[in-house]
Design a protein around this motif. Structure first.
Motif, PDB file in Angstrom:
ATOM      1  N   LEU A 116       0.831  -1.210   0.000  1.00 57.64           N
ATOM      2  CA  LEU A 116       0.000   0.000   0.000  1.00 57.64           C
ATOM      3  C   LEU A 116       0.864   1.258   0.000  1.00 57.64           C
ATOM      4  O   LEU A 116       0.569   2.229  -0.699  1.00 57.64           O
ATOM      5  N   THR A 117       1.930   1.238   0.790  1.00 60.63           N
ATOM      6  CA  THR A 117       2.843   2.374   0.830  1.00 60.63           C
ATOM      7  C   THR A 117       3.464   2.601  -0.542  1.00 60.63           C
ATOM      8  O   THR A 117       3.533   3.725  -1.031  1.00 60.63           O
ATOM      9  N   HIS A 118       3.900   1.511  -1.166  1.00 63.22           N
ATOM     10  CA  HIS A 118       4.510   1.627  -2.491  1.00 63.22           C
ATOM     11  C   HIS A 118       3.493   2.117  -3.521  1.00 63.22           C
ATOM     12  O   HIS A 118       3.841   2.891  -4.412  1.00 63.22           O
ATOM     13  N   GLN A 119       2.259   1.677  -3.409  1.00 65.56           N
ATOM     14  CA  GLN A 119       1.218   2.126  -4.334  1.00 65.56           C
ATOM     15  C   GLN A 119       1.005   3.632  -4.198  1.00 65.56           C
ATOM     16  O   GLN A 119       0.913   4.346  -5.192  1.00 65.56           O
ATOM     17  N   ALA A 120       0.966   4.128  -2.968  1.00 64.71           N
ATOM     18  CA  ALA A 120       0.794   5.562  -2.743  1.00 64.71           C
ATOM     19  C   ALA A 120       1.979   6.345  -3.306  1.00 64.71           C
ATOM     20  O   ALA A 120       1.799   7.387  -3.943  1.00 64.71           O
ATOM     21  N   LYS A 121       3.181   5.842  -3.096  1.00 61.07           N
ATOM     22  CA  LYS A 121       4.370   6.523  -3.616  1.00 61.07           C
ATOM     23  C   LYS A 121       4.393   6.482  -5.138  1.00 61.07           C
ATOM     24  O   LYS A 121       4.789   7.459  -5.782  1.00 61.07           O
ATOM     25  N   LEU A 122       3.969   5.375  -5.716  1.00 57.49           N
ATOM     26  CA  LEU A 122       3.898   5.257  -7.172  1.00 57.49           C
ATOM     27  C   LEU A 122       2.940   6.298  -7.737  1.00 57.49           C
ATOM     28  O   LEU A 122       3.262   7.001  -8.713  1.00 57.49           O
ATOM     29  N   GLU A 123       1.774   6.429  -7.125  1.00 60.73           N
ATOM     30  CA  GLU A 123       0.796   7.422  -7.584  1.00 60.73           C
ATOM     31  C   GLU A 123       1.355   8.835  -7.450  1.00 60.73           C
ATOM     32  O   GLU A 123       1.165   9.670  -8.348  1.00 60.73           O
ATOM     33  N   GLN A 128       3.734  13.547 -10.217  1.00 61.88           N
ATOM     34  CA  GLN A 128       4.863  14.462 -10.425  1.00 61.88           C
ATOM     35  C   GLN A 128       5.344  14.419 -11.875  1.00 61.88           C
ATOM     36  O   GLN A 128       5.677  15.457 -12.458  1.00 61.88           O
ATOM     37  N   ILE A 129       5.387  13.233 -12.463  1.00 61.43           N
ATOM     38  CA  ILE A 129       5.792  13.101 -13.867  1.00 61.43           C
ATOM     39  C   ILE A 129       4.851  13.920 -14.750  1.00 61.43           C
ATOM     40  O   ILE A 129       5.292  14.680 -15.622  1.00 61.43           O
ATOM     41  N   HIS A 130       3.542  13.767 -14.533  1.00 62.97           N
ATOM     42  CA  HIS A 130       2.561  14.498 -15.335  1.00 62.97           C
ATOM     43  C   HIS A 130       2.720  16.012 -15.152  1.00 62.97           C
ATOM     44  O   HIS A 130       2.629  16.770 -16.125  1.00 62.97           O
ATOM     45  N   GLN A 131       2.961  16.456 -13.913  1.00 64.73           N
ATOM     46  CA  GLN A 131       3.143  17.888 -13.665  1.00 64.73           C
ATOM     47  C   GLN A 131       4.383  18.418 -14.386  1.00 64.73           C
ATOM     48  O   GLN A 131       4.352  19.485 -15.007  1.00 64.73           O
ATOM     49  N   HIS A 132       5.472  17.658 -14.350  1.00 68.05           N
ATOM     50  CA  HIS A 132       6.699  18.091 -15.013  1.00 68.05           C
ATOM     51  C   HIS A 132       6.540  18.039 -16.536  1.00 68.05           C
ATOM     52  O   HIS A 132       7.071  18.916 -17.243  1.00 68.05           O
ATOM     53  N   GLN A 133       5.817  17.035 -17.038  1.00 72.16           N
ATOM     54  CA  GLN A 133       5.569  16.975 -18.480  1.00 72.16           C
ATOM     55  C   GLN A 133       4.749  18.184 -18.926  1.00 72.16           C
ATOM     56  O   GLN A 133       5.013  18.778 -19.979  1.00 72.16           O
ATOM     57  N   ALA A 134       3.775  18.573 -18.123  1.00 71.28           N
ATOM     58  CA  ALA A 134       2.963  19.752 -18.447  1.00 71.28           C
ATOM     59  C   ALA A 134       3.823  21.009 -18.412  1.00 71.28           C
ATOM     60  O   ALA A 134       3.684  21.893 -19.290  1.00 71.28           O
TER      61      ALA A 134
END
Length: 148
Positions: A116-123, A128-134
């Motif tokens: 669950l922790t890893h899932q939250a960090k993945l999300e 962050q990737i989407h924000q930087h791509q934008a």
């Protein structure tokens, strides 16, 4: 001859007189505080030290299984043991299995929480990737405006 079993660790029931080996915390992570060392590989720490500890633990688990199987065979084959002694041996084995169940449940819970922790960090990182791509796309648009 009645065999009396004593509970010495969370994983092992042994007859009186058998030795039990305890590993230090953080085994394989370097030299221990007990005054002695586990050998040059274990002292070095790292992956090789942890592998050496894992192999050592595997050896002792195998030895423990062999000892328990021998003891079970003796208990099962011994006509001189009283009914009560045999029942106590079976109850001890049930307790051992119940402890293993608890241990595995704790490990499963730990790994569920870790997942669950890893899932939250993945999300978070995907966001962050989407924000930087934008941001990159916006800056590229600004560059195009300078060129026009």
């Amino acid at each position: 001859m009645a065999v009396r079993l004593y509970h010495l660790t969370s994983r092992l029931y042994v007859p009186v007189g058998w030795g039990v080996r305890k590993l230090a915390d953080g085994a394989g992570s370097g030299a221990g505080a007990g005054g002695g060392t586990g050998g040059s590989i274990r002292d070095a720490g790292g992956a090789l030290g942890k592998r050496a500890v894992a192999q050592e633990e595997q050896y002792f688990r195998k030895l423990e299984r062999e000892q328990m199987e021998k003891l079970r065979k003796e208990l099962h084959d011994s006509p001189s043991l009283s009914r009560e002694a045999k029942l106590n041996a079976y109850l001890d084995r049930i307790c051992s299995h119940e402890e293993h169940i608890r241990d595995h449940q704790q490990e499963a819970d730990f790994h569920r929480n870790l997942a669950l922790t890893h899932q939250a960090k993945l999300e978070y990182h995907e966001n962050q990737i989407h924000q930087h791509q934008a941001a990159v796309a916006k800056l590229q648009d600004e560059i195009r405006k300078f060129g026009a």
